[in-house]
Design a protein around this motif. Sequence first.
Motif, mmCIF file in Angstrom:
data_model
loop_
_atom_site.group_PDB
_atom_site.id
_atom_site.type_symbol
_atom_site.label_atom_id
_atom_site.label_comp_id
_atom_site.label_asym_id
_atom_site.label_seq_id
_atom_site.Cartn_x
_atom_site.Cartn_y
_atom_site.Cartn_z
ATOM 1 N N ASN A 24 0.824 -1.204 0.000
ATOM 2 C CA ASN A 24 0.000 0.000 0.000
ATOM 3 C C ASN A 24 0.861 1.259 0.000
ATOM 4 N N SER A 25 1.948 1.222 0.788
ATOM 5 C CA SER A 25 2.824 2.391 0.877
ATOM 6 C C SER A 25 3.473 2.704 -0.466
ATOM 7 N N VAL A 26 3.977 1.666 -1.123
ATOM 8 C CA VAL A 26 4.620 1.845 -2.428
ATOM 9 C C VAL A 26 3.617 2.340 -3.464
ATOM 10 N N ASN A 27 2.364 1.923 -3.314
ATOM 11 C CA ASN A 27 1.335 2.287 -4.290
ATOM 12 C C ASN A 27 0.595 3.578 -3.948
ATOM 13 N N GLY A 28 1.119 4.344 -2.989
ATOM 14 C CA GLY A 28 0.536 5.662 -2.765
ATOM 15 C C GLY A 28 0.043 5.969 -1.374
ATOM 16 N N TYR A 29 -0.069 4.956 -0.502
ATOM 17 C CA TYR A 29 -0.486 5.238 0.877
ATOM 18 C C TYR A 29 0.514 6.156 1.556
ATOM 19 N N ALA A 30 1.790 5.919 1.318
ATOM 20 C CA ALA A 30 2.838 6.839 1.779
ATOM 21 C C ALA A 30 3.106 7.856 0.681
ATOM 22 N N ASP A 31 3.441 9.071 1.077
ATOM 23 C CA ASP A 31 3.756 10.093 0.082
ATOM 24 C C ASP A 31 5.105 9.828 -0.575
ATOM 25 N N TYR A 32 6.021 9.229 0.188
ATOM 26 C CA TYR A 32 7.330 8.867 -0.354
ATOM 27 C C TYR A 32 7.723 7.486 0.164
ATOM 28 N N SER A 33 8.295 6.680 -0.719
ATOM 29 C CA SER A 33 8.861 5.380 -0.347
ATOM 30 C C SER A 33 10.235 5.280 -0.999
ATOM 31 N N PHE A 34 11.275 5.207 -0.173
ATOM 32 C CA PHE A 34 12.647 5.205 -0.683
ATOM 33 C C PHE A 34 13.378 3.929 -0.279
ATOM 34 N N GLY A 35 14.212 3.451 -1.207
ATOM 35 C CA GLY A 35 15.100 2.343 -0.907
ATOM 36 C C GLY A 35 16.529 2.832 -0.869
ATOM 37 N N TYR A 36 17.314 2.277 0.044
ATOM 38 C CA TYR A 36 18.745 2.597 0.133
ATOM 39 C C TYR A 36 19.501 1.525 -0.637
ATOM 40 N N ILE A 37 20.318 1.952 -1.592
ATOM 41 C CA ILE A 37 21.012 1.015 -2.481
ATOM 42 C C ILE A 37 22.455 0.821 -2.043
ATOM 43 N N ASP A 38 22.855 -0.436 -1.906
ATOM 44 C CA ASP A 38 24.244 -0.790 -1.597
ATOM 45 C C ASP A 38 24.671 -1.902 -2.551
ATOM 46 N N ASN A 39 25.719 -1.634 -3.324
ATOM 47 C CA ASN A 39 26.200 -2.595 -4.313
ATOM 48 C C ASN A 39 25.087 -3.046 -5.257
ATOM 49 N N GLY A 40 24.244 -2.101 -5.639
ATOM 50 C CA GLY A 40 23.194 -2.382 -6.606
ATOM 51 C C GLY A 40 21.949 -3.034 -6.052
ATOM 52 N N LEU A 41 21.913 -3.298 -4.745
ATOM 53 C CA LEU A 41 20.772 -3.973 -4.128
ATOM 54 C C LEU A 41 20.133 -3.097 -3.055
ATOM 55 N N ILE A 42 18.848 -3.299 -2.815
ATOM 56 C CA ILE A 42 18.146 -2.569 -1.763
ATOM 57 C C ILE A 42 18.557 -3.145 -0.410
ATOM 58 N N ALA A 43 19.207 -2.328 0.393
ATOM 59 C CA ALA A 43 19.680 -2.782 1.703
ATOM 60 C C ALA A 43 18.771 -2.326 2.832
ATOM 61 N N GLY A 44 17.868 -1.403 2.537
ATOM 62 C CA GLY A 44 16.937 -0.903 3.539
ATOM 63 C C GLY A 44 15.936 0.017 2.871
ATOM 64 N N PHE A 45 14.890 0.366 3.603
ATOM 65 C CA PHE A 45 13.879 1.254 3.021
ATOM 66 C C PHE A 45 13.164 2.035 4.118
ATOM 67 N N GLY A 46 12.563 3.137 3.698
ATOM 68 C CA GLY A 46 11.795 3.969 4.623
ATOM 69 C C GLY A 46 10.651 4.642 3.882
ATOM 70 N N THR A 47 9.555 4.903 4.587
ATOM 71 C CA THR A 47 8.409 5.583 3.981
ATOM 72 C C THR A 47 8.089 6.841 4.783
ATOM 73 N N LEU A 48 7.554 7.837 4.090
ATOM 74 C CA LEU A 48 7.300 9.138 4.703
ATOM 75 C C LEU A 48 5.895 9.623 4.344
ATOM 76 N N HIS A 49 5.207 10.168 5.349
ATOM 77 C CA HIS A 49 3.867 10.718 5.162
ATOM 78 C C HIS A 49 3.896 12.223 5.422
ATOM 79 N N LEU A 50 3.252 12.981 4.543
ATOM 80 C CA LEU A 50 3.166 14.424 4.699
ATOM 81 C C LEU A 50 1.883 14.799 5.436
ATOM 82 N N HIS A 51 2.018 15.671 6.433
ATOM 83 C CA HIS A 51 0.871 16.216 7.150
ATOM 84 C C HIS A 51 0.922 17.737 7.046
ATOM 85 N N LYS A 52 -0.087 18.382 7.595
ATOM 86 C CA LYS A 52 -0.201 19.825 7.416
ATOM 87 C C LYS A 52 1.032 20.584 7.896
ATOM 88 N N ASP A 53 1.531 20.242 9.084
ATOM 89 C CA ASP A 53 2.665 20.996 9.629
ATOM 90 C C ASP A 53 3.842 20.122 10.024
#
Length: 227
Positions: A140-169
């Motif tokens: 759901n997060s990757v498909n839009g529930y989160a405003d941003y979904s990022f993967g951290y790349i190490d040696n060409g592979l995803i080594a970790g990820f984080g999602t971020l939600h935007l609110h008013k303030d």
Amino acid sequence: MCRGYRQRIVQKMLIKNEFESKACQSDIFRIANFENRHQLKQALDACQSHIITKIDDSKGDLINFLIAQGFRFSVSTLLFESGLEDSHEISNDVFVELAEKDLHTLYAISNEAFSSNNRYSNDEFLKDSNQEIHRKWIQNSVNGYADYSFGYIDNGLIAGFGTLHLHKDHTSIGLLATNLQHRRSGIASRIISYLKQVSLTEGRNRIISATESCNCSAINTYLKNII
């Protein structure tokens, strides 16, 4: 109490949690109205499905009421909040926006990272669905529930990820995980730093995250990077 009245009371006091229900393929409800304890008790007595809820720990009388109705404590949630005025910039060269094609890798990280010490794994009814719930959350997060979904790349592979939600303030971190091979390498801290950077770019100067009190690893990470 007639059947129609019971249904109206349940509908008034309880709300179906669609996300958990779909993931578990079973009806899961949460309490929507705490004001009328008599009607709430009637609704709890009439509802045959699993019920979950969140209660502020300052509401001791309500907690005691729910315990008397058969509720069991699962986990406490801790909130971490930080201003972003002093955030350090981090290169975006190692980050990618996540997409459907990355889900298999994200699931593999999730299966280990979220296997324990969370509100689903600690719930006797939901623990068998813990893996599937987190997979649905990621999807759901990757498909839009989160405003941003990022993967951290190490040696060409995803080594970790984080999602971020935007609110008013402010912004809030939804999911944060690294794979087992990269634990204690600083990747989680870099992901948080990048999410802070994105927050500032979006005009927010405050970031919030929440984690369970039994998740010592996450608590230490947020103490180091959020507080």
